[in-house]
Structure formats: structure tokens, C-alpha cells
Design a protein around this motif. Structure first.
Motif, short mmCIF file in Angstrom:
data_model
loop_
_atom_site.label_atom_id
_atom_site.label_comp_id
_atom_site.label_asym_id
_atom_site.label_seq_id
_atom_site.Cartn_x
_atom_site.Cartn_y
_atom_site.Cartn_z
N ARG B 18 22.57 21.88 17.65
CA ARG B 18 22.74 23.31 17.39
C ARG B 18 23.13 24.04 18.68
N ARG B 25 31.72 26.39 19.63
CA ARG B 25 32.06 27.35 18.59
C ARG B 25 32.42 28.71 19.15
N ARG B 26 31.70 29.13 20.16
CA ARG B 26 31.93 30.45 20.72
C ARG B 26 32.89 30.42 21.89
N HIS B 55 30.07 39.30 31.16
CA HIS B 55 30.06 39.52 29.72
C HIS B 55 29.80 38.21 28.97
N GLN B 59 26.60 37.31 26.55
CA GLN B 59 26.82 36.85 25.19
C GLN B 59 26.15 35.50 24.94
N LYS B 62 22.51 35.92 24.54
CA LYS B 62 22.19 36.52 23.24
C LYS B 62 22.36 35.51 22.10
N GLN B 63 23.45 34.77 22.16
CA GLN B 63 23.69 33.80 21.09
C GLN B 63 22.64 32.68 21.12
N LYS B 66 19.56 33.89 19.60
CA LYS B 66 19.68 34.07 18.15
C LYS B 66 19.36 32.78 17.40
N VAL B 68 17.48 29.97 15.76
CA VAL B 68 16.12 30.02 15.24
C VAL B 68 15.17 29.11 16.03
N ASP B 69 15.68 28.04 16.61
CA ASP B 69 14.81 27.10 17.33
C ASP B 69 14.51 27.52 18.77
N THR B 70 15.10 28.60 19.22
CA THR B 70 14.94 28.99 20.61
C THR B 70 13.64 29.76 20.84
N VAL B 71 12.88 29.31 21.84
CA VAL B 71 11.64 30.01 22.19
C VAL B 71 11.93 31.04 23.29
#
Lengths: 538, 162
Positions: B18, B25-26, B55, B59, B62-63, B66, B68-71
Motif C-alpha cells: 500500500r 500512483r501519485r 509542495h 502532499q 498527507k497522502q 491518509k 488507513v494503516d498509518t499510525v
């Protein structure tokens, strides 16, 4: 102890799910076997993508995650387009897929595909359940993830042997996740700052997006706009937040938007983005915009802030509570001078000269919205039909517009309308599509007939992929290729073959009468509209 | 500009894909990525070195947040960190060059861990700047192969990521 497949059904019941959309197959059979003895209604779609789009329609009307189901392999991959569509539009979905037996995973057996891997770029989260005992907890988490924060699709892949295991069932009351804590409440200091900035500005403008719907904050938005006197535009996903004739509302902005809205964006000194992500179709050069204006951005997703446009005042949180607080803090003000300045710009939508044997789709959609009940749900597909709807269908306060503004997936409207109608059977649901997009979803006529889902389908038939044709005309020297839809069937006869009432309209003179027939019917209905092949989008 | 990002994530299957998938992807470019279990076995720590402007770094953070597995995600500037990377370098070494290379290794705090009639294999663990210098020093002899772990980093002083 119960079978894990039964636990899956129980989980859905616990989440209040009344209807699911799906297509069975070997790897998901234990689940279907348990669905047999449940009160949950299953709608058999005719293609898995449509199960996802139908769930999307249901989710958008109920505001809660909706469920779609497919089997392993091709069933699951067919679902992918719908998952990606829901992701782009932030629609909460629970996508359940069957998977081959755990001991066979990775062996490339029949109907095996790594669906959690394939869907990874466009799910909010995904699970491959290997331990049946964790199933109730995972379902609880999945619903929580899909329906909170920035909403989105969550995929649960369940191997067939896991579905057949026996487990103790208890549905967790709470979700305990140390990693996922969406910010809901807006920072009061920022809220104050935003209110002050708006009050200090002479020409503020609200730009409301689909996030306002997702937060169920339509009423709060209207209240804030009315009290503050700030004019508003909306993105495509934010259409029908404001009634089309609301005095402070200026229409849809962007590439396919209306003049008044775009002029207001250009002239304003402060832009308040609410639940809008400044997509490329809404704002083509965000950096140009931010140079001359103060940008305020309110969004539930911190990653959206500053992603597409530099922001002066950011605010992360749920816009329902934020807008309620802002309404309280903001001073009532009459901004009619600024409002009149932009309202003076008239949106002369080119009502093209009527060509013989054809209706004018723009005028037709205006007539349609005049006739349909106020709370009608209008679903637009993708292409010219979508833009015609956006700019011409007049929404009333209780009306709702649904479309896929993010992904722009052709074939969305009919299955989405099916889902919306299942969620709100008492409301009228009209799907507007083109002859191109209709042919990507026409197999759903069978679903509609099987379940007696009284949706109304309008096909704008111009025998072209109209929007691409226009692009080729304007951008590629009118070298038209692969846009002619010759060979399409007679859609009126096609509907009749399914036993669906249908009709055709070929002139504006008969439009009202034909619309009346469509509106008066309490059954599924299909109306084919003959549109001139070179009809323009705007 | 190079950014070093430390990410604490749930230690379970699929998390690494992930995180790495996010980068491609980004459209973010990464120089290195190193991952391992932490003192809390339910958590993994990923150290990422990425290239990009301010920048992009924002980003990226932030990504990553975002997911879900990130602490926890922290982006550090170089002066806040102690960084190390382990490298194994196989270098051509004729018998008459061995002693020179051994001297370099001694001065550079590297260890020779294997030897054949015409190669030496060197183990070195140090900061990226130091490793770069080591490459320069060995290049003339002919570097045949380099294997590297990727940079790992920890904050200076008593501060920790929690």
C-alpha cells in the motif's frame, strides 16, 4: 457457533442493510446460501459493474454504505470500474467478493484473481479474510471506514473455505482502530478566522461540491449562504444543493458550466470551497485563481487541502457542524450589490434552431423538470446528456441530482437509478443517458423488469458519441472516427421486447404530451428522444 | 531537495504494498525505502528518502497519513537526524592492490568480509555522505557489485516518534 457465511449475512443485518445488489458464482455460494434464509432483498443485476453502480445510487440516497456482491475472478474484476467510480466520487460502498479457497490462493486456479491487489489504488481500504474468527470485526470496521471521514468503497474478499468455517458470532459494538481517526470537528480558531475573512471581503463566493451532500449538510449550507448573503456556485457533484432558481445561486462552474457562475469565480475576491476538490473540469488553472483571490478551503480530507490549489485559510472537518457554527458566527448581511452584478449575467443557453424531426434536448430537459415532482431524483450519465442535464434540468429544493463527476463512467445512470429507486421507492427516479451510454447498460432492463423497479429512462439518441464527436470537430479538424453509432437498435422496440412501456419523441411539439405519459406511468418507462447529430454540448 | 520521512504503520500483510503503491500512483520519486519491525512488534517503521519540492513533500506526508494503516508520519530535515545505510561492495582487487584497499577500509571504518584472488567484498555502514565518498575511493579499482539496505534514520537526542 455459526457458519461464517451466516455471520456475513448477520453483519449486514446488524448494519441495517435491507437490499443488496449482486451476481453469484461458485466462490461466493456459501454466502448466497445463507442469504436464502434472510430477509435481505437481493437484486440480481446483469453485470457486476452495475451491482456497484446500483449500490452507489442507494448509498447516495440513504447516506449510508450500500452493499454489492460479486464472485471471484471475472466477477470481481467486472466490479472494478464501479469501485473506482465510487472512489472518485467518495461514495460509501461495501464490496464483497468471493475468493478461491485459501490453500489455492496464488496457484492461478479457476476464477482466481488478486482482487485486493487490483483494487488497491481506488479503495479506501481492503481486506482479504484469512481468519474466519476476525470476520465480524472486519465487517464492523469496513462499514465504519466506508461511512466516516472521507467516504469511499471498502472491499472485503472472502475465500470460499473461510465462508464455510464455523465461528462464534458476536458483532462488535465499537470499532477500535489506533490508526484511523478522521477529524470531524473544525478548529474553532479557524472557523472564527474564516468568518472574519468573509465579513471583511467585498465579493465573496461559495463554491459547494459533492462533499456537502456526503456530510448531509445541504440545509446548513443553505442557511449559511442565506444569512451571510454570499452568492454561490456549485461543482457538478454539488448540483441540486441549491434549488436552481434560488436567488443567491449562480449555477455550475467550470469547463461545462454556465457564464454567470464562471464570471462570478473570475470576479470574486474570496472563494470559499466547501467539500469541493478543485477538480480539473471545475477549475482549469487553479494557481491562476489563487494569485488574485483569497482561497478558503473546507474539507474532511486533509490531503485535499493544498493538493490542487494553494490555500490561504484551510479548515479540516465535517462541513455539517462547521457550516452550522459558521451560520451562528457570521453577521447577517445584504450583499445585493455584488449579487446583482453577477446575476445580471444571463445564461443564454443556445437554444439551437429546431431541426426538423428532432427535439431540442436542452429545452426538453427544462420541460421535463417542470413536469416531474419536486423531489424527483435525476440521474445523468456521461457525455453531452450529462451537461444538458446539469445546465437545464431545474432542481427544486427537495430534488436531487446524481451523476459521476469524478470518474465519468459511461453506463452509470440506469443502474444508479435502480439503486436510488430501491432506496426511495416513493420518489420518482429519472435516468438520462445517451444512445452510447445506454448501450453500456441496457442489459439492466431485465433487472428493472424482474424486480418491477419503476425507473424512467430517457435516451438522447443522436446516433453519435456526441461529446467525442464535438471534440473531434473542434480539436481534430472534424476528422470523425469511431463516433458513429450506426447499427444501434430501435430502443422503443427493445424496451417492448423486455415488456417495458416505451415511446419515442421526435419534435418539440409533442414533447409535453410524451413527458406527461412518462410522468403519469407508475411502471418502468423508456422514452427515446431523437436528437440532431450535431447538437452542441453547451 | 531530499526529504527523509519516517512512517509508523501497522505490522501486517499488505501494508508495504500500500505504501509503495502510493508513491508510483501519485508520481513521487523515491531514492530508498527501508522497513522493519519496531520494539513494538505490532508496528513497522518505514524510512523513505524522497526527492521533490516543498509542495511534493507536504502532499507525500498527507497522502501517507491518509492510508488507513498509518499510525504516524514525520518528515525530517537532515540536521535533525542520524542516518545510516549498510552496503556490501564487491570490488576488483589484484593481489598488488589489496593493501591499498585495506588501508582505505581501515580509514573509512569499513570491514573486509570476503576475498578471492581478484576481488574483495567490503561491508560498510555509515551515513550517505560517507558512503558516497567510499564509492569515489573504490571506483578506480572497479566496483563489480553493490548491495544496499536503504537509509534508516533516527532522531538525534532523546526525542522519539510516538
Amino acid at each position: 457457533m455459526i457458519r461464517a457465511a451466516k455471520a456475513m449475512v448477520r453483519c449486514l443485518e446488524k448494519e441495517g442493510i435491507k437490499v443488496v445488489f449482486g451476481y453469484p458464482g461458485a466462490a461466493i455460494c456459501p454466502f448466497y446460501d445463507e442469504l436464502y434464509s434472510s430477509d435481505i432483498k437481493h437484486v440480481l443485476v446483469r453485470h457486476e459493474a452495475n451491482a456497484g453502480h446500483a449500490a452507489s445510487g442507494a448509498a447516495r440516497i440513504t447516506g449510508k454504505p450500500a452493499v454489492c456482491i460479486a464472485t471471484s475472478g471475472p466477477g470481481a474484476t467486472n466490479l472494478l470500474t464501479a469501485i473506482a467510480t465510487a472512489y472518485a466520487d467518495s461514495i460509501p460502498l461495501i464490496c464483497i467478493t468471493g475468493q478461491v479457497s485459501t490453500d489455492q490462493i496464488g496457484c492461478d486456479v479457476f476464477q482466481e484473481v488478486d482482487i485486493t491487489g487490483a483494487a488497491e489504488p481506488f479503495v479506501k481500504y481492503s481486506y482479504l479474510i484469512k481468519d474466519a474468527k476476525r470476520l465480524p470485526e472486519i465487517f464492523r470496521e469496513a462499514f465504519y471506514l466506508a461511512g466516516t471521514g472521507r467516504k469511499g468503497p471498502v472491499l472485503i474478499d472472502v475465500p470460499v473455505d473461510v465462508q464455510n468455517e464455523m465461528i462464534d458470532f458476536s458483532y462488535p459494538e465499537e470499532v477500535k482502530m489506533r490508526t484511523y481517526k478522521p477529524t470531524v470537528k473544525g478548529n474553532p480558531v479557524q472557523i472564527k478566522k474564516i468568518c472574519e475573512a468573509i465579513e471583511a471581503s467585498e465579493k465573496p463566493l461559495i463554491c459547494a461540491g459533492g462533499g456537502v451532500f456526503l456530510a448531509d449538510a445541504k440545509d446548513e449550507l443553505l442557511k449559511f449562504a442565506e444569512k451571510s448573503g454570499v452568492p454561490a456556485v456549485s461543482t457538478m457533484m454539488g448540483l441540486s444543493l441549491f434549488p436552481s432558481d434560488h436567488p443567491i445561486y449562480l449555477g455550475m462552474l467550470g469547463m461545462h458550466g454556465v457564464k454567470s457562475a464562471n464570471r462570478a469565480v473570475n470576479e470574486c475576491d474570496t472563494m470559499i470551497l466547501i467539500g469541493a476538490r478543485v477538480g480539473d473540469r471545475a477549475v482549469r488553472s487553479p494557481s491562476f485563481l489563487s494569485q488574485s483571490k483569497q482561497i478558503i478551503h473546507i474539507d474532511i480530507d486533509p490531503a485535499e487541502i493544498g493538493k490542487n490549489i494553494p490555500v490561504d485559510i484551510p479548515l479540516v472537518g465535517d462541513c455539517k457542524s462547521i457550516l452550522a457554527e459558521m451560520s451562528e458566527k457570521i453577521t447577517e448581511r445584504d450583499r445585493s450589490e455584488w449579487l446583482n452584478e453577477v446575476r445580471a449575467i444571463k445564461n443564454d443557453i443556445a437554444i439551437n434552431e429546431e431541426t426538423e424531426g428532432f427535439i431540442n434536448p436542452k429545452a426538453f430537459l427544462r420541460k421535463l423538470s417542470d413536469r416531474m415532482p419536486a423531489d424527483t431524483i435525476c440521474v445523468a450519465d456521461v457525455g453531452q446528456n450529462q451537461i444538458w442535464c446539469c445546465n437545464n434540468y431545474a432542481f427544486k429544493e427537495s430534488g436531487r441530482f446524481l451523476t459521476t463527476g469524478g470518474m465519468g463512467t459511461m453506463g452509470y445512470s440506469v443502474p444508479c437509478a435502480v439503486g436510488a429507486k430501491m432506496a426511495a421507492p416513493e420518489r420518482e427516479v429519472v435516468a438520462v443517458c445517451g444512445d452510447g451510454s445506454f448501450q453500456m447498460q441496457m442489459m439492466e432492463l431485465a433487472t428493472i423488469m424482474q424486480e418491477k423497479i419503476a425507473v424512467k429512462i430517457i435516451i438522447m439518441r443522436n446516433n453519435k458519441l456526441g461529446m467525442v464527436r464535438e471534440l473531434q470537430t473542434n480539436g481534430y479538424g472534424d476528422r470523425q472516427i469511431a463516433v458513429a453509432l450506426d447499427g444501434s437498435p430501435d430502443f422503443v422496440a427493445l424496451a417492448k421486447a423486455y415488456g417495458i412501456e416505451s415511446d419515442r419523441v421526435t419534435t418539440m411539439a409533442e414533447a409535453e404530451e410524451k413527458i406527461e405519459k412518462l410522468a403519469a406511468s407508475d411502471k418502468p418507462y423508456l422514452l427515446e428522444c431523437n436528437v440532431y447529430k450535431l447538437e452542441s454540448t453547451l | 531537495m531530499k526529504h527523509t520521512i519516517s512512517v509508523l504503520v501497522e505490522n501486517h500483510a499488505g501494508v508495504l504494498s500500500r505504501v509503495s503503491g502510493l508513491f508510483s500512483r501519485r508520481g513521487f520519486n523515491i531514492d530508498s525505502l527501508a522497513v522493519g519491525e519496531t520494539n513494538d512488534p505490532t508496528l513497522s517503521r518505514i524510512t523513505i528518502v524522497a526527492d521533490g519540492d516543498e509542495h511534493t513533500a507536504q502532499q507525500l506526508e498527507k497522502q501517507l497519513n491518509k492510508l488507513v494503516d498509518t499510525v504516524k508520519v514525520r518528515t525530517f530535515s537532515p540536521d535533525e537526524l542520524l542516518t545510516r545505510e549498510l552496503q556490501l561492495i564487491k570490488v576488483s582487487a589484484a593481489p598488488n592492490q589489496r593493501s591499498e584497499i585495506m588501508t582505505i577500509c581501515e580509514i573509512m571504518n569499513a570491514k573486509i568480509i570476503d576475498m578471492t584472488t581478484n576481488t574483495l567484498t567490503v561491508e560498510i555502514c555509515d551515513s550517505p555522505v560517507h558512503l558516497h565518498r567510499m564509492h569515489d575511493l573504490l571506483e578506480g579499482y572497479g566496483i563489480k557489485e553493490i548491495v544496499r539496505t536503504g537509509v534508516i534514520a533516527i532522531q538525534k537526542g532523546s526525542a522519539t516518534i510516538k
